[in-house]
Design an enzyme around this catalytic site. Structure first.
Site, PDB file in Angstrom:
ATOM      1  N   SER A   1      27.988  39.535  26.693  1.00 31.19           N
ATOM      2  CA  SER A   1      28.023  39.084  28.085  1.00 31.19           C
ATOM      3  C   SER A   1      27.869  37.575  28.171  1.00 31.19           C
ATOM      4  O   SER A   1      27.040  36.993  27.460  1.00 31.19           O
ATOM      5  CB  SER A   1      26.878  39.769  28.839  1.00 31.19           C
ATOM      6  OG  SER A   1      26.986  39.519  30.215  1.00 31.19           O
TER       7      SER A   1
ATOM      8  N   CYS B   1      12.413  48.880  38.779  1.00 30.19           N
ATOM      9  CA  CYS B   1      11.907  49.260  40.094  1.00 30.19           C
ATOM     10  C   CYS B   1      12.991  50.040  40.826  1.00 30.19           C
ATOM     11  O   CYS B   1      13.925  49.467  41.362  1.00 30.19           O
ATOM     12  CB  CYS B   1      11.529  48.014  40.872  1.00 30.19           C
ATOM     13  SG  CYS B   1      10.256  48.307  42.092  1.00 30.19           S
TER      14      CYS B   1
HETATM   15  N1  PLP Z   1      22.350  45.160  27.502  1.00 23.41           N
HETATM   16  C1  PLP Z   1      21.281  44.361  27.346  1.00 23.41           C
HETATM   17  C2  PLP Z   1      20.456  44.457  26.103  1.00 23.41           C
HETATM   18  C3  PLP Z   1      20.951  43.455  28.348  1.00 23.41           C
HETATM   19  O1  PLP Z   1      19.877  42.677  28.203  1.00 23.41           O
HETATM   20  C4  PLP Z   1      21.747  43.390  29.512  1.00 23.41           C
HETATM   21  C5  PLP Z   1      21.388  42.442  30.591  1.00 23.41           C
HETATM   22  O2  PLP Z   1      20.885  42.788  31.626  1.00 23.41           O
HETATM   23  C6  PLP Z   1      22.864  44.255  29.627  1.00 23.41           C
HETATM   24  C7  PLP Z   1      23.120  45.114  28.592  1.00 23.41           C
HETATM   25  C8  PLP Z   1      23.758  44.244  30.816  1.00 23.41           C
HETATM   26  O3  PLP Z   1      24.570  43.103  30.777  1.00 23.41           O
HETATM   27  P1  PLP Z   1      25.419  42.634  32.061  1.00 23.41           P
HETATM   28  O4  PLP Z   1      24.428  41.979  32.971  1.00 23.41           O
HETATM   29  O5  PLP Z   1      26.411  41.654  31.512  1.00 23.41           O
HETATM   30  O6  PLP Z   1      26.060  43.818  32.649  1.00 23.41           O
END
Ligand code: PLP
Length: 379
Positions: free
Chosen positions: A198, A322
């Site tokens: 991401s 939450c």
């Molecule tokens: N996986 C992990 C380990 C994350 O820290 C996050 C962030 O919130 C996500 C997935 C989701 O990513 P995105 O915000 O790009 O959908």
């Protein structure tokens, strides 16, 4: 503002260089990358440059990078896409400390008939390779293990679960959202088939991410339409966002080692400051390989939500999801064997590129009286 931001695992600011790279693609270069005219081709060239930059960050070939709206979508595409493409295999094996994007997708797939196996972890948040070896079989479609945990920073040794998947002909997906840009993460070295990343965790914009799909792997789309991204993710490309992701990826590759060194220093200053001025301070977990920028701290006898209220200038995370206004203790800490009460005393601090030593000093100065006050009030 007078806030000390120590929540870079939640999100990061867009780096100035990244903003500069993106800006023209909103305005004078607003074109559609799929248009057949020369302007469309220029937008497409910019997307392909970004694809190379993102591929370089993770050791992939550009053809293996599918742009999405972020890790949540990438994870959904990976897990649902594998299932849909492999109807003869019905199993999914993952771990209890995964992000909800993985756990909830796995649970949804179970409702659709998958056999989902969510394995426990050790008290230090580490996966047990033998459990994976014993749970993956010839019915398993995909094994999913995160490269680094967002709440504790625990870095997984993927070798065991990758090997378990390989031996049974299952695919391997990793949620590398928190690992990229922070530690060395390379898809070839890790030997994974699919990886979710991401932009907004590496000083790129929100709402853009990528799924790495190994060349030999076929997955079905979850979003159908114009056939973009090799038919794996339809929809007009977010050119400005993708260009920003590319710029952020290039910057991350350059800065990763310096960033890591600085954040190791800053998180140890934070722990040192807290432990010298307060009793009952414990790093969770005590010993496991961790991301350099992440530290989860338990303040014994002090409710984390109450500490947050009493130290409003420090932006940190209690890790509790939450839902419908009811705070639940972190499923990650519970999976590590903590009681709900103990887990409710934990706060996650995560540093970033802009974090300074002064920030740490200020945070400690705000946290010490806050923890002390909460403890006094609840005695
Ligand atoms: N996986 C992990 C380990 C994350 O820290 C996050 C962030 O919130 C996500 C997935 C989701 O990513 P995105 O915000 O790009 O959908």
């Amino acid at each position: 503002s007078n806030h000390v931001y120590l929540d870079y695992n939640a999100t990061t600011p867009v780096a100035p260089e990244v903003v500069d790279a993106m800006t023209p693609w909103f305005t004078e270069r607003f074109w559609n990358a799929a248009s057949a005219h020369p302007l469309g081709a220029m937008a497409n060239d910019a997307v392909e440059t970004a694809r190379q930059q993102v591929a370089d960050l993770i050791g992939a070939h550009p053809n293996e990078v599918v742009f999405t709206s972020g890790s949540t979508e990438s994870i959904n595409l990976a897990l649902k896409g594998v299932f849909s493409a492999a109807p003869d295999r019905t199993g999914i094996v993952t771990a209890a400390t995964e992000h909800k994007a993985v756990l909830d997708t796995a649970a949804w797939l179970a409702e659709q008939g998958a056999s989902t196996c969510v394995l426990p972890v050790t008290a230090s948040g580490e996966i047990d390779p033998e459990l994976f070896a014993g749970s993956v079989d010839q019915h398993t479609a995909v094994v999913s293990v995160m490269a680094a945990n967002n709440e504790t920073g625990v870095i997984a040794d993927l070798a065991g679960p990758v090997d378990a998947a390989r031996r049974c002909g299952a695919l391997f997906h990793t949620d590398a959202t928190q690992a990229v840009g922070r530690i060395n993460f390379d898809v070839e070295h890790a030997d994974v088939d699919l990886a979710s990343i991401s932009a907004h965790k590496i000083y790129g914009p929100k709402g853009v991410g990528a799924l790495y799909v190994r060349r030999s792997v076929r997955i079905d789309a979850t979003i159908h339409g114009g056939g973009h991204e090799h038919n794996m993710r339809s929809g007009t490309l977010n050119v400005a966002g993708i260009v920003g992701f590319g710029a952020a990826a290039e910057l991350a590759a350059k800065q990763r080692d310096d960033d890591a060194e600085r954040s190791t220093q800053l998180t140890s200053e934070l722990v040192a400051g807290l432990t010298t001025q307060l009793d009952g301070v414990e790093v969770i977990p005590e010993s496991a390989p961790r991301l350099p920028n992440t530290v989860n701290v338990r303040f014994t006898g002090a409710d984390a939500e109450a500490v947050m209220v009493n130290a409003p200038t420090v932006a940190m995370s209690s890790g509790s999801a939450c839902t419908s206004m009811v705070p639940h203790p972190s499923h990650v800490l519970i999976a590590m064997g903590m009681s709900a009460d103990d887990a409710s005393e934990c706060l996650r601090f995560s540093t970033g590129r802009p974090t300074t030593s002064e920030d740490i000093t200020e945070a400690v100065a705000a946290l010490v009286p806050a923890v002390t006050r909460v403890r006094e009030l609840t005695q």
